[in-house]
Design a protein around this motif. Structure first.
Motif, PDB file in Angstrom:
ATOM      1  N   SER A 232      -1.723  35.329  69.543  1.00  0.00           N
ATOM      2  CA  SER A 232      -0.349  35.526  69.081  1.00  0.00           C
ATOM      3  C   SER A 232       0.281  34.266  68.508  1.00  0.00           C
ATOM      4  CB  SER A 232       0.523  36.050  70.228  1.00  0.00           C
ATOM      5  OG  SER A 232       0.039  37.262  70.741  1.00  0.00           O
ATOM      6  N   ARG A 233      -0.104  33.099  69.015  1.00  0.00           N
ATOM      7  CA  ARG A 233       0.638  31.889  68.676  1.00  0.00           C
ATOM      8  C   ARG A 233      -0.178  30.820  67.960  1.00  0.00           C
ATOM      9  NH1 ARG A 233       3.477  31.062  74.627  1.00  0.00           N
ATOM     10  NH2 ARG A 233       4.206  33.218  74.882  1.00  0.00           N
ATOM     11  N   SER A 234      -1.477  30.999  67.831  1.00  0.00           N
ATOM     12  CA  SER A 234      -2.293  29.964  67.190  1.00  0.00           C
ATOM     13  C   SER A 234      -1.990  29.907  65.702  1.00  0.00           C
ATOM     14  CB  SER A 234      -3.785  30.236  67.408  1.00  0.00           C
ATOM     15  OG  SER A 234      -4.146  30.002  68.748  1.00  0.00           O
ATOM     16  N   GLY A 235      -1.849  28.705  65.183  1.00  0.00           N
ATOM     17  CA  GLY A 235      -1.636  28.492  63.763  1.00  0.00           C
ATOM     18  C   GLY A 235      -2.722  27.600  63.189  1.00  0.00           C
ATOM     19  N   GLY A 236      -2.839  27.600  61.885  1.00  0.00           N
ATOM     20  CA  GLY A 236      -3.864  26.778  61.262  1.00  0.00           C
ATOM     21  C   GLY A 236      -5.241  27.395  61.383  1.00  0.00           C
ATOM     22  N   GLU A 237      -6.227  26.678  60.860  1.00  0.00           N
ATOM     23  CA  GLU A 237      -7.596  27.172  60.886  1.00  0.00           C
ATOM     24  C   GLU A 237      -8.271  26.805  62.211  1.00  0.00           C
ATOM     25  OE1 GLU A 237      -9.181  29.121  58.804  1.00  0.00           O
ATOM     26  OE2 GLU A 237      -7.342  29.287  57.606  1.00  0.00           O
ATOM     27  N   PRO A 238      -8.918  27.763  62.873  1.00  0.00           N
ATOM     28  CA  PRO A 238      -9.621  27.465  64.121  1.00  0.00           C
ATOM     29  C   PRO A 238     -10.965  26.801  63.844  1.00  0.00           C
ATOM     30  CG  PRO A 238      -9.917  29.768  63.567  1.00  0.00           C
ATOM     31  CD  PRO A 238      -9.013  29.195  62.510  1.00  0.00           C
ATOM     32  N   ASP A 239     -11.588  26.275  64.877  1.00  0.00           N
ATOM     33  CA  ASP A 239     -12.939  25.742  64.763  1.00  0.00           C
ATOM     34  C   ASP A 239     -13.805  26.337  65.867  1.00  0.00           C
ATOM     35  OD1 ASP A 239     -11.440  24.167  66.650  1.00  0.00           O
ATOM     36  OD2 ASP A 239     -13.134  22.803  66.750  1.00  0.00           O
ATOM     37  N   PHE A 240     -15.100  26.346  65.638  1.00  0.00           N
ATOM     38  CA  PHE A 240     -16.039  26.975  66.557  1.00  0.00           C
ATOM     39  C   PHE A 240     -17.090  25.969  66.989  1.00  0.00           C
ATOM     40  CE2 PHE A 240     -18.080  30.327  68.705  1.00  0.00           C
ATOM     41  CZ  PHE A 240     -19.443  30.279  68.455  1.00  0.00           C
TER      42      PHE A 240
END
Length: 289
Positions: A128-136
């Motif tokens: 719900s609240r994550s912004g930007g590009e994630p990483d794995f």
């Protein structure tokens, strides 16, 4: 006569958020990793989701209590006991779950329920609240994982139901992350013991996440309690209750041009007492349906 069968069509993965709005970068990446049956940790700005063979086995977020905070907050074991069992499983060949259950601190069922609560709490915040590009980070697994992993489809459905429930109770997400306090002069008639504890902890400085940590409870459950209290007019956010005052010495800001008329309806202000009253009436009517 030979019949020619049409070629089978492939169903594309859904790119819809587990609610009404489009999927964000974390949710899109999560669906792709599930399709690839990946193992590792998907990290967003609000927390992390841990996957094994494409299913979610754990999740954590700074905004939600983890398994340790839930177990120590409710008094099931002390922080020292947790640290002792965590150190004991290092080099012993036993998992942290086996160590906690074997030491008699919790049963297997209690631990799994606590892990599932922590996972759903953190997953709700991450999606719900994550912004930007994630990483794995491939191959990484946390020390404590669910015995029965949760599929990404099940997780997205659970998060969607949680969003919908919050909106039905009180459609004002401001109280989810802001500090809340008891509304002066309010009388909590018929308030449950659980919500009474939340009301007493709402001192105008603690957010719902901090109240959950204080009480050793689910973060989502505490947010839901706060929204119920807000719908009954028992809590408020100090920022909404006290409008900012403009200094007399400060020059007045130039008047803005009149806004263009739009087809979309204007957003309401939940801090307006008339709007708040109407929302409470609607919440009360929906509760009786």
């Amino acid at each position: 006569m030979t019949l020619t069968l049409p070629a089978p069509t492939l169903r594309l993965p859904h790119r819809r958020r587990s609610g009404r709005s489009p999927a964000g970068p974390v949710e899109t990446a999560l669906a792709d990793l599930a399709a690839a049956r990946a193992t590792g940790t998907l990290r967003g700005s609000a927390g992390a989701l841990h996957l094994a063979d494409g299913a979610v086995v754990a999740a954590d977020s700074p905004a939600t209590p983890g398994v340790e905070a839930l177990l120590t907050g409710c008094g099931r074991l002390t922080p020292r006991q947790w640290a002792t069992q965590l150190a004991a499983c290092t080099g012993s060949g036993r998992t942290l779950a086996e160590q906690l259950v074997g030491a008699g601190h919790v049963s297997h069922g209690e631990l799994q329920l606590c892990q599932l609560t922590a996972l759903l709490d953190a997953a709700y915040v991450v999606l719900s609240r994550s912004g930007g590009e994630p990483d794995f980070v491939p191959g990484h697994t946390p020390p404590l994982v669910l015995a029965r992993p949760v599929s990404v489809r099940e997780l997205r459905a659970a998060v969607g139901r949680r969003r919908a429930l919050l909106d039905r109770v009180w459609p004002s997400p401001q109280v989810d992350t802001a500090a809340v306090r008891r509304r002066p002069g309010s009388v909590p008639r018929g308030c449950t013991r659980r919500r009474q504890a939340v009301l007493e902890a709402a001192d105008g400085h603690r957010t719902p996440a901090e109240i959950a940590l204080l009480l050793g409870r689910s973060a989502y459950g505490t947010v839901l309690d706060v929204r119920h209290l807000a719908a009954r007019g028992l809590v408020e956010t100090p920022a909404a209750a006290v409008p900012p005052q403009r200094s007399a010495a400060a020059p007045a800001a130039p008047s803005a041009p009149p806004p263009q008329r739009s087809a979309a309806p204007p957003a309401y202000d939940p801090s307006d007492p008339h709007v708040a009253l109407l929302l409470r009436i609607r919440a009360g009517l929906e509760a009786r349906l």
